[in-house]
Design a protein around this motif. Structure first.
Motif, PDB file in Angstrom:
ATOM      1  N   LEU A 206      14.956   4.985  -4.335  1.00  0.00           N
ATOM      2  CA  LEU A 206      15.274   6.358  -3.924  1.00  0.00           C
ATOM      3  C   LEU A 206      15.392   7.269  -5.129  1.00  0.00           C
ATOM      4  N   MET A 207      15.083   8.536  -4.919  1.00  0.00           N
ATOM      5  CA  MET A 207      15.447   9.565  -5.890  1.00  0.00           C
ATOM      6  C   MET A 207      16.466  10.445  -5.182  1.00  0.00           C
ATOM      7  N   ILE A 208      17.643  10.567  -5.793  1.00  0.00           N
ATOM      8  CA  ILE A 208      18.660  11.434  -5.198  1.00  0.00           C
ATOM      9  C   ILE A 208      18.448  12.823  -5.809  1.00  0.00           C
TER      10      ILE A 208
ATOM     11  N   LEU B 276      12.528   9.043  -0.559  1.00  0.00           N
ATOM     12  CA  LEU B 276      11.962   7.719  -0.789  1.00  0.00           C
ATOM     13  C   LEU B 276      10.907   7.768  -1.882  1.00  0.00           C
ATOM     14  N   ILE B 277      11.056   6.914  -2.900  1.00  0.00           N
ATOM     15  CA  ILE B 277       9.994   6.756  -3.906  1.00  0.00           C
ATOM     16  C   ILE B 277       9.072   5.628  -3.463  1.00  0.00           C
ATOM     17  N   GLU B 278       9.661   4.521  -3.087  1.00  0.00           N
ATOM     18  CA  GLU B 278       8.831   3.381  -2.684  1.00  0.00           C
ATOM     19  C   GLU B 278       9.687   2.364  -1.947  1.00  0.00           C
ATOM     20  N   TYR B 279       8.993   1.500  -1.206  1.00  0.00           N
ATOM     21  CA  TYR B 279       9.639   0.332  -0.610  1.00  0.00           C
ATOM     22  C   TYR B 279       9.157  -0.924  -1.289  1.00  0.00           C
TER      23      TYR B 279
ATOM     24  N   GLU C 188      18.396  11.512  -9.801  1.00  0.00           N
ATOM     25  CA  GLU C 188      18.832  10.210 -10.322  1.00  0.00           C
ATOM     26  C   GLU C 188      18.323   9.118  -9.379  1.00  0.00           C
ATOM     27  N   GLU C 189      17.770   8.053  -9.958  1.00  0.00           N
ATOM     28  CA  GLU C 189      17.222   6.978  -9.121  1.00  0.00           C
ATOM     29  C   GLU C 189      18.302   5.994  -8.709  1.00  0.00           C
ATOM     30  N   ALA C 190      18.142   5.431  -7.525  1.00  0.00           N
ATOM     31  CA  ALA C 190      19.030   4.359  -7.076  1.00  0.00           C
ATOM     32  C   ALA C 190      18.250   3.453  -6.146  1.00  0.00           C
TER      33      ALA C 190
ATOM     34  N   ILE D  15       3.545  15.845 -12.398  1.00  0.00           N
ATOM     35  CA  ILE D  15       3.008  15.292 -11.153  1.00  0.00           C
ATOM     36  C   ILE D  15       2.870  13.783 -11.340  1.00  0.00           C
ATOM     37  N   VAL D  16       2.799  13.042 -10.236  1.00  0.00           N
ATOM     38  CA  VAL D  16       2.798  11.578 -10.327  1.00  0.00           C
ATOM     39  C   VAL D  16       1.499  11.016  -9.749  1.00  0.00           C
ATOM     40  N   ILE D  17       0.850  10.150 -10.531  1.00  0.00           N
ATOM     41  CA  ILE D  17      -0.423   9.535 -10.130  1.00  0.00           C
ATOM     42  C   ILE D  17      -0.158   8.045  -9.885  1.00  0.00           C
ATOM     43  N   LYS D  18      -0.537   7.558  -8.685  1.00  0.00           N
ATOM     44  CA  LYS D  18      -0.259   6.155  -8.360  1.00  0.00           C
ATOM     45  C   LYS D  18      -1.503   5.439  -7.852  1.00  0.00           C
ATOM     46  N   ALA D  19      -1.791   4.272  -8.428  1.00  0.00           N
ATOM     47  CA  ALA D  19      -2.791   3.389  -7.827  1.00  0.00           C
ATOM     48  C   ALA D  19      -2.219   2.940  -6.493  1.00  0.00           C
TER      49      ALA D  19
ATOM     50  N   VAL E  40      -1.707  10.979  -5.120  1.00  0.00           N
ATOM     51  CA  VAL E  40      -1.175  12.010  -6.024  1.00  0.00           C
ATOM     52  C   VAL E  40       0.071  12.584  -5.351  1.00  0.00           C
ATOM     53  N   GLU E  41       1.184  12.526  -6.082  1.00  0.00           N
ATOM     54  CA  GLU E  41       2.476  12.789  -5.440  1.00  0.00           C
ATOM     55  C   GLU E  41       3.293  13.805  -6.230  1.00  0.00           C
ATOM     56  N   ALA E  42       4.043  14.608  -5.532  1.00  0.00           N
ATOM     57  CA  ALA E  42       4.913  15.590  -6.190  1.00  0.00           C
ATOM     58  C   ALA E  42       5.968  14.870  -7.027  1.00  0.00           C
ATOM     59  N   PHE E  43       6.299  15.437  -8.171  1.00  0.00           N
ATOM     60  CA  PHE E  43       7.330  14.892  -9.052  1.00  0.00           C
ATOM     61  C   PHE E  43       8.704  15.185  -8.441  1.00  0.00           C
ATOM     62  N   LEU E  44       9.516  14.141  -8.318  1.00  0.00           N
ATOM     63  CA  LEU E  44      10.871  14.311  -7.772  1.00  0.00           C
ATOM     64  C   LEU E  44      11.858  14.271  -8.924  1.00  0.00           C
ATOM     65  N   ASP E  45      12.752  15.223  -8.955  1.00  0.00           N
ATOM     66  CA  ASP E  45      13.708  15.311 -10.051  1.00  0.00           C
ATOM     67  C   ASP E  45      15.081  14.897  -9.539  1.00  0.00           C
TER      68      ASP E  45
ATOM     69  N   SER F 297       0.840  -1.200   0.000  1.00  0.00           N
ATOM     70  CA  SER F 297       0.000   0.000   0.000  1.00  0.00           C
ATOM     71  C   SER F 297       0.871   1.244   0.000  1.00  0.00           C
ATOM     72  N   LYS F 298       0.799   1.999  -1.094  1.00  0.00           N
ATOM     73  CA  LYS F 298       1.607   3.221  -1.183  1.00  0.00           C
ATOM     74  C   LYS F 298       1.131   4.235  -0.156  1.00  0.00           C
ATOM     75  N   GLY F 299      -0.193   4.267   0.098  1.00  0.00           N
ATOM     76  CA  GLY F 299      -0.741   5.193   1.091  1.00  0.00           C
ATOM     77  C   GLY F 299      -0.199   4.901   2.483  1.00  0.00           C
TER      78      GLY F 299
ATOM     79  N   GLY G 197       0.942   0.605 -12.094  1.00  0.00           N
ATOM     80  CA  GLY G 197      -0.008   1.564 -11.531  1.00  0.00           C
ATOM     81  C   GLY G 197       0.518   2.982 -11.365  1.00  0.00           C
ATOM     82  N   VAL G 198       1.726   3.269 -11.886  1.00  0.00           N
ATOM     83  CA  VAL G 198       2.326   4.587 -11.669  1.00  0.00           C
ATOM     84  C   VAL G 198       2.397   5.356 -12.991  1.00  0.00           C
ATOM     85  N   THR G 199       1.879   6.577 -12.998  1.00  0.00           N
ATOM     86  CA  THR G 199       2.023   7.445 -14.177  1.00  0.00           C
ATOM     87  C   THR G 199       2.799   8.692 -13.775  1.00  0.00           C
ATOM     88  N   VAL G 200       3.960   8.864 -14.371  1.00  0.00           N
ATOM     89  CA  VAL G 200       4.715  10.099 -14.174  1.00  0.00           C
ATOM     90  C   VAL G 200       4.221  11.039 -15.279  1.00  0.00           C
ATOM     91  N   ALA G 201       3.307  11.958 -14.909  1.00  0.00           N
ATOM     92  CA  ALA G 201       2.618  12.783 -15.906  1.00  0.00           C
ATOM     93  C   ALA G 201       3.368  14.088 -16.103  1.00  0.00           C
TER      94      ALA G 201
HETATM   95  P1  AMP Z   1       7.092   2.998  -8.198  1.00  0.00           P
HETATM   96  O1  AMP Z   1       6.236   1.861  -8.670  1.00  0.00           O
HETATM   97  O2  AMP Z   1       6.494   3.804  -7.086  1.00  0.00           O
HETATM   98  O3  AMP Z   1       8.516   2.603  -7.978  1.00  0.00           O
HETATM   99  O4  AMP Z   1       7.228   3.973  -9.440  1.00  0.00           O
HETATM  100  C1  AMP Z   1       7.715   3.515 -10.682  1.00  0.00           C
HETATM  101  C2  AMP Z   1       8.651   4.517 -11.262  1.00  0.00           C
HETATM  102  O5  AMP Z   1       7.995   5.784 -11.423  1.00  0.00           O
HETATM  103  C3  AMP Z   1       9.840   4.837 -10.365  1.00  0.00           C
HETATM  104  O6  AMP Z   1      10.864   3.900 -10.517  1.00  0.00           O
HETATM  105  C4  AMP Z   1      10.216   6.220 -10.837  1.00  0.00           C
HETATM  106  O7  AMP Z   1      10.963   6.153 -12.030  1.00  0.00           O
HETATM  107  C5  AMP Z   1       8.890   6.840 -11.166  1.00  0.00           C
HETATM  108  N1  AMP Z   1       8.387   7.629 -10.029  1.00  0.00           N
HETATM  109  C6  AMP Z   1       7.613   7.210  -9.016  1.00  0.00           C
HETATM  110  N2  AMP Z   1       7.358   8.216  -8.147  1.00  0.00           N
HETATM  111  C7  AMP Z   1       7.974   9.312  -8.643  1.00  0.00           C
HETATM  112  C8  AMP Z   1       8.081  10.681  -8.217  1.00  0.00           C
HETATM  113  N3  AMP Z   1       7.462  11.125  -7.115  1.00  0.00           N
HETATM  114  N4  AMP Z   1       8.805  11.523  -8.977  1.00  0.00           N
HETATM  115  C9  AMP Z   1       9.413  11.105 -10.117  1.00  0.00           C
HETATM  116  N5  AMP Z   1       9.344   9.842 -10.572  1.00  0.00           N
HETATM  117  C10 AMP Z   1       8.642   8.951  -9.856  1.00  0.00           C
END
Ligand code: AMP
Length: 423
Positions: free
Chosen positions: A271-273, A280-283, A190-192, A140-144, A183-188, A102-104, A152-156
Motif C-alpha cells: 500500500l501507499m498511504i 494499492l501498489i500491488e498484491y 508512506e509505504e506499508a 511516473i512509474v513504468i512496470k513490466a 504505465v502508472e501514476a506516481f503515488l506519493d 500480472s499487474k495488468g 520490473g518496476v522503474t519509479v522514474a
Molecule cells: P512493485 O513491484 O509494484 O511493488 O513496485 C516496487 C516498488 O516501486 C514499490 O515497493 C514502491 O516503492 C515503488 N512503486 C511502485 N508503484 C508505485 C507508484 N505508483 N508510485 C510510487 N511508487 C511506486
C-alpha cells in the motif's frame, strides 16, 4: 493433523516454527526445508514441480493440510492439482495467483471494483506507451506486466528515465514479463504492507508491516528481496486498516469470486498511504519474506487452525490474536549481495536465543555437520520488544553475537518508525 509445508526460506522457517507450536499438529513435514526448518519438521526430498508425486505423498501420509510458502509453485498450479485431488491446501489457484503474476490483471480488477490505485494504462507497443508517458509527464512509474523477480518496476523521476525504462521492457530486459507494460501514476506517501487471510468469501485481517528493500543504509543502493522488516507499521492506524479492508480487500475478494477465481490464501497488499488514504501498489499472493518472520513473532493464536480455516472456507469461525509488542527482523546477507557473492562460507555456532528472540534460516545448509551460507539472504535475526527502539536494540545485540565473517547487514532497520517514536 499432519501438515506438509512447501518451501525452504526464512518465511517457511517462521511458518514451521509457529506450526510446530500448534496443539492441533501431530506431524510436520517440509519439502525441501532447510536446517532451521529441520528443528521443527521432518524434511522430505519431494520434487514440488512433480505434482503427482506431491499428491501421492499427501495420500500416503494422510496429510490434512498443505501450506505453500513461495509463489512459484502457486503460479505453476500446485494448489489447483492438490485441490482437484481433494486435499486441503493453503494457497491460491494459478488463476487467482494472477493477482501477483500480472499487474495488468490487478489494475483491471481495481478499475472494475473502484479500488483506489494509481491511474494507469496498459501497452503492448513502445510508441503508444511513450506517447502516453509524455502526455502524463514525470514523475511516473513504468512496470513490466509479469513477474520480473522484483526488478520490473522503474519509479522514474524524469521523463527520460521513463522513456528508457519503456525501451528496456520492450527490448526484452525482463523477458516475456516485459511484453506488456503498465504505465502508472506516481503515488506519493508512506509505504506499508497489509496481510489478510481469505477463504474465497471471508476476509480475516492479520497484521501490518514495513520493510526495507534497498541494500544500503538510509534506503539507498540497489533493490533486494528485503533487508529487514518490522511489525506493526505505525502508519497503519486502526482507521487505515478499516479503510483498507473496506476499500481494497473486500472488493478484491468479491471481484475474484465473481470472476470465477475465488482467492484462497493470504493477500499481501503493498500500500501507499497517500493524502487521500490507502492506495494499492500491488498484491502478492503469499506471505512476505522477511515480513512473515515478524508476523509470526507477534501472532499469539495457533497458526494451524487459521490456515486450515482459510483452506476449507471456514474463516468466519476463527479469529487471530496479536501481541502489542513490536517485532523487528534484520536480514544477514552474504557480502556482495544483491550482486555476486561467495557460497558455502562457514557460519559459527548460532547463539542461544531467549523467548523474545529467534534466528530464522533463509539460505543455509549443513556441510559435514557444519552450518554454511548458501544464499544471498542467509539468516533473519528477529526480536520483539515494547517499542521499535527496544526490538531493534535486541535484534542488533543478537546480530553482534553471530560468528559469520562473510555476512553483513544494514544497521538501521526500523529507522523511519524510530524517528516517529522519538518525534
Ligand atoms: P512493485 O513491484 O509494484 O511493488 O513496485 C516496487 C516498488 O516501486 C514499490 O515497493 C514502491 O516503492 C515503488 N512503486 C511502485 N508503484 C508505485 C507508484 N505508483 N508510485 C510510487 N511508487 C511506486
Amino acid at each position: 493433523m499432519k501438515v506438509l509445508l512447501i518451501g525452504s526460506g526464512g518465511r517457511e522457517h517462521a511458518l514451521a516454527w509457529k506450526l510446530a507450536q500448534s496443539t492441533k499438529l501431530t506431524k510436520l513435514f517440509a519439502a525441501p526445508g532447510n536446517p532451521g526448518i529441520a528443528e521443527h519438521a521432518e524434511l522430505v526430498a519431494l520434487d514440488t514441480d512433480d505434482h503427482a508425486a506431491v499428491i501421492d505423498f499427501c495420500r500416503r501420509e494422510d496429510i490434512g493440510l498443505v501450506v505453500v510458502g513461495p509463489e512459484a509453485p502457486l503460479v505453476a498450479g500446485l494448489a489447483d492439482r492438490l485441490r482437484d485431488a481433494g486435499l486441503a491446501v493453503f494457497g491460491p489457484s494459478a488463476a487467482a495467483a494472477q493477482l501477483e503474476g500480472s499487474k495488468g490483471f490487478t489494475k483491471d480488477l481495481c478499475a472494475r471494483y473502484d479500488i483506489p490505485t494509481g491511474a494507469y494504462q496498459r501497452f503492448t507497443d513502445a510508441a503508444a506507451a511513450k506517447a502516453y508517458t509524455r502526455q502524463q509527464g514525470a514523475p511516473i512509474v513504468i512496470k513490466a506486466d509479469g513477474l520480473a523477480a522484483g526488478k520490473g518496476v522503474t519509479v522514474a523521476m524524469t521523463l527520460d528515465e521513463a522513456l528508457a525504462a519503456i525501451d528496456d521492457c520492450f527490448s526484452g530486459a525482463f523477458g516475456s514479463a516485459g511484453a506488456e507494460v503498465v504505465v502508472e501514476a506516481f503515488l506519493d506517501g508512506e509505504e506499508a504492507s497489509f496481510f489478510c487471510l481469505s477463504d474465497g468469501k471471508t476476509a480475516l485481517p492479520l497484521a501490518t508491516a514495513q520493510d526495507h528493500k534497498r541494500v544500503g543504509e538510509g534506503d539507498t543502493g540497489p533493490n533486494t528481496g528485503g533487508m529487514g522488516a518490522y511489525s506493526p507499521a505505525p502508519v497503519m492506524t486502526d482507521e487505515m486498516v478499516a479503510r483498507t479492508m473496506r476499500e481494497i480487500i473486500e472488493p478484491t475478494i468479491r471481484g475474484m469470486a465473481e470472476s470465477g477465481h475465488p482467492f484462497t490464501g493470504v493477500f499481501f497488499a503493498g500500500l501507499m498511504i497517500t493524502a487521500k488514504g490507502p492506495e494499492l501498489i500491488e498484491y502478492n499472493v503469499r506471505f512476505g519474506d522477511p515480513e512473515c518472520q515478524v508476523l509470526m513473532m507477534r501472532l499469539k493464536s495457533d497458526l494451524l487452525p487459521l490456515l486450515h480455516a482459510a483452506a476449507t472456507g471456514t474463516l468466519d469461525q476463527v479469529s487471530a490474536e496479536w501481541s502489542d509488542d513490536v517485532a523487528l527482523t534484520v536480514v544477514m546477507a552474504s557480502k556482495g549481495y544483491p550482486g555476486p557473492y561467495d557460497k558455502n562460507t562457514p557460519i559459527g555456532r548460532l547463539p542461544e536465543t531467549k523467548a523474545d528472540e529467534k534466528i530464522f534460516h533463509a539460505g543455509t545448509a549443513l556441510k559435514d555437520g557444519a552450518l554454511v551460507a548458501t544464499g544471498g539472504r542467509v539468516l533473519n535475526v528477529t526480536a520483539s520488544g515494547a517499542t521499535v527502539v527496544e526490538a531493534q536494540a535486541k535484534a542488533y545485540a543478537l546480530v553482534d553475537r553471530l560468528e559469520w565473517e562473510n555476512g553483513f547487514c544494514r544497521r538501521d532497520i526500523g529507522w523511519q518508525a524510530i524517528a516517529r517514536e522519538k518525534a
